[in-house]
Design a protein around this motif. Structure first.
Motif, PDB file in Angstrom:
ATOM      1  N   ARG A 140      -7.120   3.236   5.723  1.00 57.38           N
ATOM      2  CA  ARG A 140      -5.502   3.353   5.868  1.00 57.38           C
ATOM      3  C   ARG A 140      -5.041   3.827   4.536  1.00 57.38           C
ATOM      4  O   ARG A 140      -4.350   4.544   4.465  1.00 57.38           O
ATOM      5  CB  ARG A 140      -5.106   1.855   6.161  1.00 57.38           C
ATOM      6  CG  ARG A 140      -3.661   1.836   6.419  1.00 57.38           C
ATOM      7  CD  ARG A 140      -3.014   0.315   6.622  1.00 57.38           C
ATOM      8  NE  ARG A 140      -3.487   0.110   7.944  1.00 57.38           N
ATOM      9  CZ  ARG A 140      -3.285  -1.429   8.399  1.00 57.38           C
ATOM     10  NH1 ARG A 140      -2.244  -1.972   7.892  1.00 57.38           N
ATOM     11  NH2 ARG A 140      -3.601  -1.862   9.646  1.00 57.38           N
ATOM     12  N   VAL A 183      -9.982  -1.052  -2.182  1.00 63.26           N
ATOM     13  CA  VAL A 183      -9.757  -2.290  -1.788  1.00 63.26           C
ATOM     14  C   VAL A 183     -10.659  -3.416  -2.284  1.00 63.26           C
ATOM     15  O   VAL A 183     -11.918  -3.267  -2.474  1.00 63.26           O
ATOM     16  CB  VAL A 183      -9.733  -2.350  -0.193  1.00 63.26           C
ATOM     17  CG1 VAL A 183      -9.597  -4.072   0.177  1.00 63.26           C
ATOM     18  CG2 VAL A 183      -8.867  -1.304   0.616  1.00 63.26           C
ATOM     19  N   VAL A 222      -4.650  -7.651  -0.925  1.00 61.11           N
ATOM     20  CA  VAL A 222      -4.010  -8.323   0.017  1.00 61.11           C
ATOM     21  C   VAL A 222      -4.761  -9.651   0.158  1.00 61.11           C
ATOM     22  O   VAL A 222      -4.327 -10.670   0.378  1.00 61.11           O
ATOM     23  CB  VAL A 222      -3.741  -7.515   1.204  1.00 61.11           C
ATOM     24  CG1 VAL A 222      -3.427  -8.458   2.641  1.00 61.11           C
ATOM     25  CG2 VAL A 222      -2.904  -6.396   0.845  1.00 61.11           C
ATOM     26  N   ALA A 239     -10.781  -6.721  -2.169  1.00 67.29           N
ATOM     27  CA  ALA A 239     -11.410  -7.801  -0.822  1.00 67.29           C
ATOM     28  C   ALA A 239     -11.133  -6.980   0.166  1.00 67.29           C
ATOM     29  O   ALA A 239     -10.099  -7.143   1.066  1.00 67.29           O
ATOM     30  CB  ALA A 239     -10.702  -8.975  -1.009  1.00 67.29           C
ATOM     31  N   MET A 274       0.832  -1.229  -0.204  1.00 68.43           N
ATOM     32  CA  MET A 274      -0.013   0.119  -0.029  1.00 68.43           C
ATOM     33  C   MET A 274       0.927   1.368   0.109  1.00 68.43           C
ATOM     34  O   MET A 274       0.727   1.968  -0.764  1.00 68.43           O
ATOM     35  CB  MET A 274      -1.043  -0.077   1.361  1.00 68.43           C
ATOM     36  CG  MET A 274      -2.175   0.876   1.433  1.00 68.43           C
ATOM     37  SD  MET A 274      -2.873   0.825   3.051  1.00 68.43           S
ATOM     38  CE  MET A 274      -4.004  -0.446   2.949  1.00 68.43           C
TER      39      MET A 274
HETATM   40  N1  PLP Z   1      -4.956  -4.455   2.825  1.00 63.90           N
HETATM   41  C1  PLP Z   1      -5.783  -5.505   3.427  1.00 63.90           C
HETATM   42  C2  PLP Z   1      -6.972  -5.579   2.701  1.00 63.90           C
HETATM   43  C3  PLP Z   1      -5.701  -6.399   4.305  1.00 63.90           C
HETATM   44  O1  PLP Z   1      -6.504  -7.140   4.747  1.00 63.90           O
HETATM   45  C4  PLP Z   1      -4.294  -6.230   5.230  1.00 63.90           C
HETATM   46  C5  PLP Z   1      -3.933  -6.798   6.322  1.00 63.90           C
HETATM   47  O2  PLP Z   1      -4.892  -7.839   7.059  1.00 63.90           O
HETATM   48  C6  PLP Z   1      -3.463  -5.222   4.746  1.00 63.90           C
HETATM   49  C7  PLP Z   1      -3.849  -4.512   3.627  1.00 63.90           C
HETATM   50  C8  PLP Z   1      -2.251  -4.897   5.452  1.00 63.90           C
HETATM   51  O3  PLP Z   1      -1.251  -6.042   5.296  1.00 63.90           O
HETATM   52  P1  PLP Z   1      -0.339  -6.424   6.441  1.00 63.90           P
HETATM   53  O4  PLP Z   1      -1.134  -6.238   7.768  1.00 63.90           O
HETATM   54  O5  PLP Z   1       0.551  -7.547   5.774  1.00 63.90           O
HETATM   55  O6  PLP Z   1       0.614  -5.220   6.370  1.00 63.90           O
END
Ligand code: PLP
Length: 389
Positions: free
Chosen positions: A97, A140, A171, A142, A72
């Motif tokens: 985020r 996003v 992710v 999912a 991200m």
């Molecule tokens: N984006 C999504 C949709 C996520 O589900 C997650 C983690 O659960 C992330 C970003 C961030 O990933 P990480 O926790 O591996 O940094």
């Protein structure tokens, strides 16, 4: 100090998922130098496998040396410069985020906010893109905080039509539902290793289109994040004409990712997606037979992330604690506004098997009964069994 011996757990939360013995074994192979010719051959194989998995033959694909959040960060920091307009669709924690990060990149952030549990509405996004040009549209695919799947093809199509670059968070989707960078004409797609790929957390596969690369080449100022600077990264991962040292690749973690990709293609990419869908159908039938309901409407549900509403009078945390204590089973809690209101049950990668479905229904039924909720575990198992291979 003593060696750490983790307890045996069955991981059916929002990630990490169970890591298979073959991937664990790969992680334990001898560390070699990151400039060793054999390691460089492995890097090339990983790049090619990621391009196949994302269906991104014309994108640059690399695994970033940090978890999904780094994907991200790389997407946002490389594409956005101070003053750029970024439209971010927010329908859960991770869209939020992205918006926060885009603000830190100095962008003018416009969010399109949705209720948690809803997919992103392309019509509402289009209104915002129509109102003023944007450099980036981010969303996003999912949303792990809710279990909702958005229409990535439609949203990437809108970005292209209105002259914006798309950033797609995959992710949780990659390896669980279809992800197709070429068909979507997506610009930047990133993922993580600990969800449907069932490798340990700590790497973020990312793919960048030619348009994204051209936008980065034309930046007015340097990328404000050194580790994720795509141009520097590609001098290391690009391979053509020799590699320039950038960072020391997480060598053993890359063995693990490589093995998980070998396993995925051995089973067959399509077969893996079908397995996720089947396990979800069986789990959903079982949960519904128990009297439980989903947060997300049926057409928008992700097979790999099941957000289940906590029934009136049931103590959400006590149920999670009971299944962990009695069954070594981890299921996830709700985030933000869904805290205390949902459980998040993952069926990701190596955790998407008939055995996991049966275990989860049995454990959950027992824990709910202990709370005074009349869940019929026998009926649940029968409903699931009717849909299991
Ligand atoms: N984006 C999504 C949709 C996520 O589900 C997650 C983690 O659960 C992330 C970003 C961030 O990933 P990480 O926790 O591996 O940094």
């Amino acid at each position: 100090m003593q060696s750490f011996q983790p307890p045996r757990r069955i991981l059916m939360g929002p990630g990490p998922s169970d890591v298979s013995p073959r991937v664990l074994a790969a992680l334990a192979r001898p560390t070699i130098g990151h400039l060793d010719p054999q390691f460089q051959a492995l890097m090339e194989e990983i790049k090619a496998a990621l391009a196949r998995l994302f269906n991104a033959p014309d994108h640059a694909c690399v695994p970033l040396p940090a978890p999904g959040t780094a994907g991200m960060e790389a997407a946002i920091m490389n594409l956005l410069e101070p003053g750029d307009r970024a439209v971010i669709a927010v329908n859960g924690a991770f869209g939020g985020r992205m918006a926060e990060m885009a603000g830190r990149a100095g962008a003018e952030v416009v969010t399109v906010d949705h209720a948690w549990g809803e997919p992103v509405d392309p019509a509402r996004v289009e209104e915002v893109l129509q109102a003023a040009p944007a450099k980036v549209l981010a969303f996003v695919h999912a949303e792990t905080s809710t279990g909702a799947r958005s229409d990535a093809a439609a949203l990437c199509g809108l970005a292209r039509r209105y002259g914006a670059l798309s950033i797609v968070d995959c992710v949780t989707s990659l390896g669980g539902v279809a992800v197709d960078a070429a068909a979507w004409d997506a610009d930047v797609i990133y993922s993580g290793t600990q969800k449907c790929l069932s490798a340990p957390p700590g790497l973020a596969p990312i793919a960048l289109s030619k348009a994204a690369q051209a936008a980065i080449a034309g930046r007015k100022e340097k990328v404000r994040n050194w580790l994720c600077d795509f141009t520097l990264l590609m001098s290391y991962w690009g391979g053509e004409g020799g590699r320039t040292y950038h960072h020391t690749a997480p060598i053993n973690a890359l063995y693990g990712l490589h093995e998980s990709l070998v396993a995925l293609f051995e089973e067959g990419h399509q077969a893996v997606l079908v397995r996720h869908a089947r396990m979800h159908e069986a789990l959903a039938a079982g949960l519904e037979a128990m009297g439980l309901k989903f947060l997300v409407a049926e057409p928008h549900r992700l097979p790999q992330l099941n957000a289940v509403l906590v029934p009136e009078g049931v103590d959400e945390a006590a149920v999670r604690a009971a299944v962990l204590e009695k069954w070594d089973l981890e299921i996830g809690a709700g985030l933000g506004p869904l805290k205390g209101k949902v459980w998040r049950i993952g069926l990701m990668g190596a955790s998407a098997t008939p055995w996991h479905v049966r275990l989860c229904l049995t454990a959950l039924g027992q824990a709910l009964n202990a709370q005074g909720f009349a869940a019929d575990a026998k009926a649940a198992l029968a409903a699931a069994e009717a849909r299991l291979p």
